[in-house]
Design a protein around this motif. Structure first.
Motif: not given
Length: 221
Positions: A57-61
């Motif tokens: 859901d678009g989370r980074r790292e």
């Protein structure tokens, strides 16, 4: 805070991670257990990768943790990674299919050798291979197993190179399905990595959730 993206093995049931999730989130981290309907023949490796990407859901790292056959989904997932961690996983080479992996790595022969050493016949026994060290109080909470469809076993793992992020391999010392010696050799040959070997069988997140959580939290930094 670290976001752990937990990719299950064959069968795709997110409840496999149920003992691990609370141990990862107590320190303020996030743990996303992905559910993949791998018993649906309409789905294959590309669809699995999309499902995992959508769960991020678009989370980074994120820290992507791949169990068993989830190793074939991991390199196809288009998410921003902080780290990649294999757990008793099938580690592919580019273009390999899951069906080819067993012969290419000698996995079937390695499993048969430990079965013969234990005096067992040729018939596969899922309980002996998978559930032998899952705590008795955990067994009743397991969801009914899903029989994975044949679809992904003939599909190539479409990637060209591993992501340039810290990568780790965790091996269950007591794994009867992918014996530890096999996994250590494959990790060395295919990734040039020395795995961390911890007590527990193939279903490590159920058999030794505390030990696995400690390793994941440590390697995720």
């Amino acid at each position: 805070m670290v976001a752990f993206l937990l990719v299950p093995g064959a069968g795709g049931d997110a409840t496999y991670w149920s003992e691990l999730v609370p141990r990862l989130t107590t320190g303020g981290h996030e743990a996303i257990a992905v559910d993949i309907a791998e018993d649906n023949p309409a789905l294959g490796l590309p669809e699995y990768a999309t499902i995992v990407s959508n769960a991020a859901d678009g989370r980074r790292e994120v820290v992507l943790v791949a169990q068993s056959m989830g190793g074939f989904t991991a390199p196809m997932v288009p998410v921003d990674l902080r780290a990649l961690i294999f757990v008793n996983a099938m580690i592919p080479v580019p273009g390999e299919t899951p069906g080819e992996w067993f012969a290419a790595t000698g996995a079937s022969q390695a499993r048969r050798e430990i079965e013969q050493a234990a005096g067992r016949g040729p018939d596969f026994d899922a309980e002996w291979s998978f559930l032998h060290d899952v705590p008795a109080d955990v067994l009743p909470r397991l969801a009914p197993s899903r029989e994975p469809a044949d679809t992904p076993f003939g599909q190539p793992c479409t990637f060209t190179a591993w992501p340039d992020v810290p990568t780790h391999v965790v091996v269950g010392r007591d794994d009867r399905f992918f014996p530890a010696d096999l996994q250590v050799r494959v990790a060395r040959e295919r990734l040039g990595l020395e795995p961390r070997v911890v007590p527990g069988g193939h279903l490590l997140a159920l058999a030794n959730a505390a030990g696995l959580a400690a390793v994941l939290l440590d390697t995720a930094g």
